[in-house]
Design a protein around this motif. Structure first.
Motif, PDB file in Angstrom:
ATOM      1  N   ASN A  32       5.121  -1.698  -3.642  1.00  0.00           N
ATOM      2  CA  ASN A  32       4.659  -0.474  -2.990  1.00  0.00           C
ATOM      3  C   ASN A  32       4.214   0.517  -4.069  1.00  0.00           C
ATOM      4  OD1 ASN A  32       5.250  -1.672  -0.522  1.00  0.00           O
ATOM      5  ND2 ASN A  32       7.325  -0.908  -0.548  1.00  0.00           N
ATOM      6  N   THR A  33       4.810   1.678  -4.101  1.00  0.00           N
ATOM      7  CA  THR A  33       4.421   2.687  -5.074  1.00  0.00           C
ATOM      8  C   THR A  33       4.793   2.262  -6.495  1.00  0.00           C
ATOM      9  OG1 THR A  33       4.711   4.427  -3.423  1.00  0.00           O
ATOM     10  CG2 THR A  33       4.688   5.112  -5.730  1.00  0.00           C
ATOM     11  N   GLN A  50       2.058   8.868 -10.010  1.00  0.00           N
ATOM     12  CA  GLN A  50       2.397   7.736  -9.168  1.00  0.00           C
ATOM     13  C   GLN A  50       1.174   7.342  -8.353  1.00  0.00           C
ATOM     14  OE1 GLN A  50       5.757   9.038  -6.882  1.00  0.00           O
ATOM     15  NE2 GLN A  50       4.495   9.926  -5.268  1.00  0.00           N
ATOM     16  N   THR A  52       0.017   4.744  -4.912  1.00  0.00           N
ATOM     17  CA  THR A  52       0.429   3.877  -3.812  1.00  0.00           C
ATOM     18  C   THR A  52      -0.304   2.538  -3.896  1.00  0.00           C
ATOM     19  OG1 THR A  52      -1.315   4.515  -2.263  1.00  0.00           O
ATOM     20  CG2 THR A  52       0.618   5.952  -2.387  1.00  0.00           C
ATOM     21  N   ASN A  53       0.103   1.595  -3.062  1.00  0.00           N
ATOM     22  CA  ASN A  53      -0.546   0.290  -3.078  1.00  0.00           C
ATOM     23  C   ASN A  53      -1.986   0.372  -2.541  1.00  0.00           C
ATOM     24  OD1 ASN A  53       0.318   0.834  -0.495  1.00  0.00           O
ATOM     25  ND2 ASN A  53       1.031  -1.229  -0.056  1.00  0.00           N
ATOM     26  N   ASN A  73      -3.614  -4.718  -8.331  1.00  0.00           N
ATOM     27  CA  ASN A  73      -2.640  -5.371  -7.455  1.00  0.00           C
ATOM     28  C   ASN A  73      -2.604  -6.880  -7.671  1.00  0.00           C
ATOM     29  OD1 ASN A  73      -1.838  -2.945  -6.272  1.00  0.00           O
ATOM     30  ND2 ASN A  73      -3.419  -3.072  -4.695  1.00  0.00           N
TER      31      ASN A  73
END
Length: 121
Positions: A32-33, A50, A52-53, A73
């Motif tokens: 996820n994050t 940070q 996020t995905n 990713n």
């Protein structure tokens, strides 16, 4: 077993640039994050950036416009491009990720070992 490994720290002059990388490995179902934190001597650990995905990012006010967080990713990696570095950016930078392991029901926080960034002339 999930592991986060950072690289790319070092010594740089004020105004210079560095790029930090963090690779996640192990039995990972989803991430996820992902985030970068830093801790300077005698100070509390603080969130630097940070993401996020889905690629939405936010930054600490102190680094906005100078640092850029990104992630790949497919490679399970997160990066921090740091430009216009200042002496006050000197700290140990640590990678953080919220990861669900294969077979797991919920995600847990994982941390890298940290990498030293020193900004000095």
């Amino acid at each position: 077993q999930v592991q986060l490994v950072e690289s790319g720290g070092g010594l740089v002059q004020p105004g210079g640039s560095l790029r930090l990388s963090c690779a996640a490995s192990g039995r990972i179902a989803s991430i996820n994050t992902m985030a970068w934190y830093r801790q300077a001597p005698g100070k509390e650990r603080e969130l630097v950036a940070q993401i996020t995905n889905l690629g939405f990012a936010n930054y600490a006010d102190s680094v906005k416009g100078r640092f850029t967080i990104s992630r790949d990713n497919a490679k399970k990696m997160v990066y921090l491009q740091m430009n216009s570095l200042k002496p006050e950016d000197t700290a140990v930078y640590s990678c953080n990720a919220l990861i669900r392991g294969i077979g797991g029901v919920r995600a847990f926080d994982h941390w890298g070992q940290g990498t030293q960034v020193t900004v000095s002339s």
